[in-house]
Design a protein around this motif. Sequence first.
Motif, mmCIF file in Angstrom:
data_model
loop_
_atom_site.group_PDB
_atom_site.id
_atom_site.type_symbol
_atom_site.label_atom_id
_atom_site.label_comp_id
_atom_site.label_asym_id
_atom_site.label_seq_id
_atom_site.Cartn_x
_atom_site.Cartn_y
_atom_site.Cartn_z
ATOM 1 N N LEU A 137 35.301 34.906 28.186
ATOM 2 C CA LEU A 137 36.012 34.745 29.474
ATOM 3 C C LEU A 137 37.582 34.844 29.026
ATOM 4 O O LEU A 137 38.395 34.702 29.989
ATOM 5 N N ASP A 138 37.722 35.246 27.866
ATOM 6 C CA ASP A 138 39.414 35.598 27.689
ATOM 7 C C ASP A 138 39.599 37.126 27.983
ATOM 8 O O ASP A 138 40.647 37.454 27.431
ATOM 9 N N ALA A 139 38.480 37.719 28.338
ATOM 10 C CA ALA A 139 38.789 39.215 28.580
ATOM 11 C C ALA A 139 39.802 39.230 29.816
ATOM 12 O O ALA A 139 40.142 38.347 30.599
ATOM 13 N N PRO A 140 40.154 40.550 30.129
ATOM 14 C CA PRO A 140 41.079 40.874 31.445
ATOM 15 C C PRO A 140 40.666 40.058 32.685
ATOM 16 O O PRO A 140 39.269 40.036 32.874
ATOM 17 N N GLU A 141 41.477 39.675 33.640
ATOM 18 C CA GLU A 141 41.016 38.947 34.774
ATOM 19 C C GLU A 141 39.793 39.673 35.526
ATOM 20 O O GLU A 141 38.826 38.968 35.919
ATOM 21 N N ALA A 142 39.933 40.945 35.669
ATOM 22 C CA ALA A 142 38.889 41.736 36.484
ATOM 23 C C ALA A 142 37.671 41.695 35.712
ATOM 24 O O ALA A 142 36.571 41.536 36.603
ATOM 25 N N THR A 143 37.617 41.780 34.362
ATOM 26 C CA THR A 143 36.291 41.697 33.785
ATOM 27 C C THR A 143 35.699 40.429 33.984
ATOM 28 O O THR A 143 34.334 40.135 34.092
ATOM 29 N N VAL A 144 36.515 39.315 33.854
ATOM 30 C CA VAL A 144 36.117 38.122 33.935
ATOM 31 C C VAL A 144 35.435 37.929 35.370
ATOM 32 O O VAL A 144 34.137 37.339 35.438
ATOM 33 N N SER A 145 36.016 38.247 36.251
ATOM 34 C CA SER A 145 35.599 37.875 37.714
ATOM 35 C C SER A 145 34.369 38.814 37.916
ATOM 36 O O SER A 145 33.315 38.348 38.360
ATOM 37 N N GLN A 146 34.161 40.226 37.022
ATOM 38 C CA GLN A 146 32.813 40.721 37.448
ATOM 39 C C GLN A 146 31.869 40.075 36.620
ATOM 40 O O GLN A 146 30.793 40.304 36.861
ATOM 41 N N LEU A 147 32.048 39.564 35.322
ATOM 42 C CA LEU A 147 30.954 38.877 34.538
ATOM 43 C C LEU A 147 30.485 37.820 35.413
ATOM 44 O O LEU A 147 29.183 37.615 35.213
ATOM 45 N N ARG A 148 31.425 36.955 36.152
ATOM 46 C CA ARG A 148 30.917 35.929 36.952
ATOM 47 C C ARG A 148 30.288 36.130 38.318
ATOM 48 O O ARG A 148 29.942 35.264 39.157
ATOM 49 N N SER A 149 30.528 37.513 38.607
ATOM 50 C CA SER A 149 30.124 37.934 40.056
ATOM 51 C C SER A 149 28.803 37.703 40.507
ATOM 52 O O SER A 149 27.893 37.700 39.529
ATOM 53 N N LEU A 150 28.729 37.149 41.583
ATOM 54 C CA LEU A 150 27.194 37.128 42.189
ATOM 55 C C LEU A 150 26.537 38.312 42.083
ATOM 56 O O LEU A 150 25.118 38.303 42.255
ATOM 57 N N TYR A 151 27.174 39.208 42.227
ATOM 58 C CA TYR A 151 26.453 40.785 42.203
ATOM 59 C C TYR A 151 26.631 41.821 41.092
ATOM 60 O O TYR A 151 26.684 43.026 41.181
ATOM 61 N N THR A 152 26.478 41.165 39.870
ATOM 62 C CA THR A 152 26.394 41.941 38.700
ATOM 63 C C THR A 152 25.350 41.345 37.700
ATOM 64 O O THR A 152 25.384 40.103 37.755
ATOM 65 N N LEU A 153 24.734 42.361 36.816
ATOM 66 C CA LEU A 153 24.234 41.807 35.780
ATOM 67 C C LEU A 153 24.898 41.796 34.815
ATOM 68 O O LEU A 153 26.080 42.419 34.657
ATOM 69 N N VAL A 154 24.846 40.998 33.526
ATOM 70 C CA VAL A 154 25.616 41.083 32.379
ATOM 71 C C VAL A 154 24.543 41.721 31.115
ATOM 72 O O VAL A 154 23.465 41.002 31.109
ATOM 73 N N ARG A 155 25.108 42.592 30.752
ATOM 74 C CA ARG A 155 24.431 43.314 29.665
ATOM 75 C C ARG A 155 25.470 43.360 28.497
ATOM 76 O O ARG A 155 26.468 43.185 28.418
ATOM 77 N N ARG A 156 25.011 43.951 27.265
ATOM 78 C CA ARG A 156 25.709 43.991 25.851
ATOM 79 C C ARG A 156 25.746 45.567 26.025
ATOM 80 O O ARG A 156 25.105 46.564 26.203
ATOM 81 N N ALA A 157 27.268 45.768 25.674
ATOM 82 C CA ALA A 157 27.708 47.263 25.332
ATOM 83 C C ALA A 157 27.217 47.441 23.901
ATOM 84 O O ALA A 157 26.635 46.870 23.301
ATOM 85 N N SER A 158 27.303 48.889 23.719
ATOM 86 C CA SER A 158 26.844 49.229 22.210
ATOM 87 C C SER A 158 27.607 48.570 20.941
ATOM 88 O O SER A 158 27.034 48.420 20.121
ATOM 89 N N ASP A 159 28.645 47.906 21.448
ATOM 90 C CA ASP A 159 29.174 47.183 20.254
ATOM 91 C C ASP A 159 28.823 45.492 20.334
ATOM 92 O O ASP A 159 29.366 44.826 19.510
ATOM 93 N N GLY A 160 27.919 45.412 21.418
ATOM 94 C CA GLY A 160 27.355 44.063 21.293
ATOM 95 C C GLY A 160 28.212 43.136 22.212
ATOM 96 O O GLY A 160 27.613 42.016 22.620
ATOM 97 N N SER A 161 29.187 43.614 22.735
ATOM 98 C CA SER A 161 30.002 42.717 23.593
ATOM 99 C C SER A 161 29.266 42.696 25.244
ATOM 100 O O SER A 161 28.501 43.588 25.566
ATOM 101 N N LEU A 162 29.809 41.833 25.645
ATOM 102 C CA LEU A 162 29.063 41.442 27.117
ATOM 103 C C LEU A 162 29.809 42.154 28.136
ATOM 104 O O LEU A 162 31.109 42.348 27.953
ATOM 105 N N THR A 163 29.094 42.873 28.975
ATOM 106 C CA THR A 163 29.694 43.861 30.031
ATOM 107 C C THR A 163 29.049 43.514 31.309
ATOM 108 O O THR A 163 27.691 43.664 31.329
ATOM 109 N N PRO A 164 29.691 43.647 32.320
ATOM 110 C CA PRO A 164 29.191 43.672 33.773
ATOM 111 C C PRO A 164 28.694 44.810 34.161
ATOM 112 O O PRO A 164 29.171 45.812 34.136
#
Length: 548
Positions: A137-164
């Motif tokens: 959650l120290d990612a940029p604000e927009a990413t954080v709100s997308q990670l927490r969004s009611l309407y996104t899945l959380v997945r892993r990017a190719s580098d293993g990091s979490l992505t909405p």
Amino acid sequence: MHRFALRILASSLIFGLISACQPADESGIQKKLDQYASFTLTTDLAQLTQQEQDMIPILIEAAQQMDPIFWQQAYGNHDSLLASIDDPATRQYVEINFGPWDRLDADAPFIEGVGPKPAGANLYPADITKQEFNASLDAPEATVSQLRSLYTLVRRASDGSLTPVPYHEAFAEHVAVASERLAAAAELAEDPGLKRYLELRSEALLTDEYRDSDLAWMDMKDNTIDVVIGPIETYEDALFGYKAAYEAYILIKDQEWSDRLSRFASLLPDLQRGLPVNDAYKRETPGTDSDLNAYDVVYYAGDANAGSKTIAINLPNDETVQLEKGTRRLQLKNAMRAKFDKIMVPLADVLIAEDQRQHVKFDAFFSNTMFHEVAHGLGIKNTVNERGTVREAMQEHASPIEEGKADILGLYMVTELFEQGEFAEGEVMDNYVTFLAGIFRSIRFGASSAHGRANMVRFNYFQEQGAFTRDEETGTYSVDLEAMQRAMGSLSRLILTLQGDGDYEGAGALLQEKGVVGPELQADLDRLAEADIPVDIIFEQGMSVLGG
Ligand code: ZN
């Protein structure tokens, strides 16, 4: 609710845990399956206009898109899981649960080799931890709100990091079909409010911007057909409760009961004045514009159709919409009929005295439930002694005490309305005996819930007051009409006073002392389990059973 390339990775992760895909024990599966009784969802379509009748199959097609999406959210790939199972009972149990975990048994796996259900279901990577999520959650604000969004899945990017991944991208194929079907139904809609809602909901499924359609839903007043569809409740996300699960209900309003409910709501100020408590505890004036209606459901899909079935809906969840427009409460009459026929009647055959069983009636069960809802409006919301709102003062005791209030004042309302000639269905004894049977049902099915605890308190209070008696020989219970009415008055007074005084200690003592199941009651509840009385319902539904 979901899908895209990453899902395959996620579901194969879970699927990889399954070795032979054999049920843990085939007779055990049959026993699990027997917990569910089957009920056919129908209604009188003849009351609809021709165009409304034409809308129903189209809306069902939209609703059916919620099933594959919810499968993805809850588990992963439906087809590969089902293809790995030969035993028909196990396959059916998988379908009921939208996955290999038992929703009536705290999500325990029921297929050998399947591990525990991930807390975040398939909404997050299966191996995610709370710490990892919070650290991201120290990612940029927009990413954080997308990670927490009611309407996104959380997945892993190719580098293993979490992505909405936005739902409308993850589940593009299914939301496109559902959206198109809603738009087609909107073209047939004659009610302008319903037409507007369907148009906005159709758009919302493609953008994940639901607020305008929620506002439009709140403005619908005269529609006969209603539709709840999209990502709505967040219970499937046991990790954080952030992610909404896709579901649908297609509903037909019961106009007669809906009219009666608004009539009863209009009587609340009078009923409030008649409450059996000192004036200080009834000094507020209840609102009379409660948006409470009765419906038959003709289709459940997705989250709504997984495991235990809801018999009442209170939406929307969006607090901004709630502040502006309130909420609507929908009572699902034929689903209640299902629980009554399949659970209450056999339960009464075990626990209610034979000569009182004829008083256990669906009309009484339904009206008790309706009066419970209306009775939430009685009593007071603010303490009489500057302790703020009742809810704040009562803290964690607020819900069981408030549910107990609505139960007992609902019964008080029925009694009053009978006496005033406003309510003439059956006789008051039907409501009382059915109420007693309902206490057993709630204690059995809701011991950990606010409703369950409220019912335990009332059972013990009623027993002490002689409101019912238990026959030693048969282990069955009988209502004593006069003692019941006295107990109803004194328990109403007790709860209203606790609430008005904001008496946190007193409420805690009541719950601790009386919110328990004693050995005699436990033995009686055990007899219900031995009698194999179903715990919940599965539906036969769709155009094949609706006809038309
Ligand atoms: Zn309630």
